[in-house]
Design a protein around this motif. Sequence first.
Motif, PDB file in Angstrom:
ATOM      1  N   LYS A 160     -47.017   5.594 -25.402  1.00  0.00           N
ATOM      2  CA  LYS A 160     -46.682   4.414 -24.926  1.00  0.00           C
ATOM      3  C   LYS A 160     -45.859   3.743 -25.612  1.00  0.00           C
ATOM      4  N   ASN A 161     -44.286   3.223 -25.095  1.00  0.00           N
ATOM      5  CA  ASN A 161     -43.159   2.539 -25.168  1.00  0.00           C
ATOM      6  C   ASN A 161     -42.426   4.322 -25.512  1.00  0.00           C
ATOM      7  N   GLU A 162     -42.754   4.549 -25.974  1.00  0.00           N
ATOM      8  CA  GLU A 162     -41.884   5.918 -26.411  1.00  0.00           C
ATOM      9  C   GLU A 162     -40.986   6.026 -25.765  1.00  0.00           C
ATOM     10  N   GLY A 213     -44.770  18.230 -19.890  1.00  0.00           N
ATOM     11  CA  GLY A 213     -44.196  18.006 -18.835  1.00  0.00           C
ATOM     12  C   GLY A 213     -45.644  17.409 -18.019  1.00  0.00           C
ATOM     13  N   PRO A 214     -46.858  18.180 -18.835  1.00  0.00           N
ATOM     14  CA  PRO A 214     -47.970  17.372 -18.379  1.00  0.00           C
ATOM     15  C   PRO A 214     -48.844  16.448 -19.120  1.00  0.00           C
ATOM     16  N   GLY A 215     -47.890  15.401 -19.923  1.00  0.00           N
ATOM     17  CA  GLY A 215     -47.668  13.901 -20.931  1.00  0.00           C
ATOM     18  C   GLY A 215     -49.450  14.319 -21.665  1.00  0.00           C
ATOM     19  N   LEU A 216     -49.882  13.414 -21.353  1.00  0.00           N
ATOM     20  CA  LEU A 216     -51.396  13.162 -21.805  1.00  0.00           C
ATOM     21  C   LEU A 216     -52.908  13.927 -21.321  1.00  0.00           C
ATOM     22  N   ARG A 263     -53.553   6.957 -25.764  1.00  0.00           N
ATOM     23  CA  ARG A 263     -52.481   6.442 -26.261  1.00  0.00           C
ATOM     24  C   ARG A 263     -52.226   5.355 -28.173  1.00  0.00           C
ATOM     25  N   LYS A 264     -53.636   4.928 -28.153  1.00  0.00           N
ATOM     26  CA  LYS A 264     -54.006   3.684 -29.080  1.00  0.00           C
ATOM     27  C   LYS A 264     -54.067   4.430 -30.298  1.00  0.00           C
ATOM     28  N   ALA A 265     -54.949   6.155 -29.957  1.00  0.00           N
ATOM     29  CA  ALA A 265     -54.967   6.233 -30.988  1.00  0.00           C
ATOM     30  C   ALA A 265     -53.836   7.540 -31.410  1.00  0.00           C
ATOM     31  N   ILE A 287     -48.968   8.317 -34.974  1.00  0.00           N
ATOM     32  CA  ILE A 287     -47.504   9.045 -35.146  1.00  0.00           C
ATOM     33  C   ILE A 287     -46.673   7.639 -35.967  1.00  0.00           C
ATOM     34  N   ASP A 288     -46.902   6.676 -35.837  1.00  0.00           N
ATOM     35  CA  ASP A 288     -46.509   5.443 -36.964  1.00  0.00           C
ATOM     36  C   ASP A 288     -47.096   5.933 -38.181  1.00  0.00           C
ATOM     37  N   GLU A 289     -47.831   6.234 -39.029  1.00  0.00           N
ATOM     38  CA  GLU A 289     -47.844   6.832 -40.532  1.00  0.00           C
ATOM     39  C   GLU A 289     -47.614   8.036 -40.314  1.00  0.00           C
ATOM     40  N   LEU A 290     -47.260   8.848 -39.670  1.00  0.00           N
ATOM     41  CA  LEU A 290     -46.368  10.459 -39.881  1.00  0.00           C
ATOM     42  C   LEU A 290     -45.103   9.875 -40.316  1.00  0.00           C
TER      43      LEU A 290
END
Length: 513
Positions: free
Chosen positions: A256-258, A393-396, A413-415, A420-423
Amino acid sequence: MSRADKVWIIDFGSQYTQLIARRVRELSVYSEIVLPTIKPADVRKNNVSAIILSGGPSSVYEDKAPNIDTGIFEMDLPVLGICYGLQLMSRHFGARVHTDNRREYGRSAITFQKDSILFKGISGSTTVWMSHGDHVDSLPEGFDIAAVSENNAPAALIHREKALMGLQFHPEVAHTVEGTKILKNFLFGVGKLNRDWTSERFIDQTISKVREQVGGGKVLMALSGGVDSSVMGVLLYRALGKQCIPVFINNGLLRKNEQFEVVRFLKKEMGLPIRMYNYSSLFLNALKGVTNPERKRKIIGHQFIRAFEEIARKYTDLKYLAQGTLYPDVIESRSVNGPSQVIKSHHNVGGLPKRMKLDLIEPFNRLFKDEVRKIGKEFGIPPVILNRHPFPGPGLAVRIIGEITPYRLALLRKADTVFIDELKSSGEYDRVWQSFAVLIPVKTVGVMGDQRTYENVIALRSVNSSDGMTADWSPLPYQVLSRIASRIVNEVRGINRVVYDITSKPPGTIEWE
Ligand code: XMP
């Protein structure tokens, strides 16, 4: 510019081979890992200044044990054999090597018996890291014993006249207390090499090499939003200016967004005229129903190339594709002819179709990640960009075990965003090498409020590493883990259980696929 010194490390399959290469580079000398099949003529052609023979799991007498062209010992070049490398060299010079039950593993003390440049500044006894079953038990011709182990076995052998020497222990491992000093003595005392491997030099050399290779043509530059391709983008843009066509492809497998934050930075602050293309439905269609990890990588590699070729057709004189492949990707995807086994065909190395119309430019394919970060720093790229965790490279696609569907992508994506936000907010993000969530194809029973739930499981993965080749799971604080788990279950509908992966690499790999 004069030619820089270069050390070749012949790989006999040791888990520490990479580490030797890194240690040498940390001492500002360029090093490369090569296969045992190299010949003296290759050594000469490549202007190699010194050779290190790595350790390895084989026994020199095994049928399939890797060997080398022993002409290498006659080249008047400094050679340092480590463990298996020492045994191979000793056997060539007539010593007996044999397996016995005096296996030495772990920390051990060695005692010096003779002064030598290799051990300058170290005296008496020192602690080293041993990991071997075979011993050299008679002296190779022309060699002296320079140190012995606690078992009185030879721990270091040095040739009386030539610059040939060997260690039964591993100087590259941190547990060998004077390991760096020994490597320094080999490179600068014995080999008289120069400390000329620096970021500035790499940048200058790469700029001129790329300009020469490309001439007046155009280069399609594949940016992924990650550190490696971002730094590559800045470097190539500096070298080629408008001849670069920087593109960012949305493959539908992004977090998401990054990625977009990085693209914004490269556009605004570094002036790269990045064009965005959305190919997500093509990628996701091609991946429909696919669950095999290697197939996923191959399909993604293929789709990327199709997309690049389609974009390339819009330009005249566009013949090259530049991507930010790193040295460990090359090594881990190397052919089975090498002693190290192929673990994963990293999509941008092993996943490329054989008949690709574009020629590849991979300026970082001999660099480790920390070296790329150093180069980025030279360009003034800020730490928030440079210290981002690696993203494959192959992402999620390789973090969704089983089939990739829009629903499963959204869950992950949500999880992942919560994790990452919490880290970041707890300060843990910068203390670890890489962290991410993985969606497991398993449903479990839970209870929320008074309701029974039957939903998906998310695994959290966080590792500490220096180059991604080996890694330890990160001991994240319990409070942080607990907060992440409760936020994920509360905020991500469709997830009712969170587990933490406590496997190191080896035996696990960092990604789950
Ligand atoms: P593994 O899972 O092999 O990962 O222990 C080591 C590092 O490489 C990244 N990785 C990849 N990067 N293409 C990439 O560009 C790939 O196919 C790929 N597979 C793994 C992984 O995220 C870790 O940093």
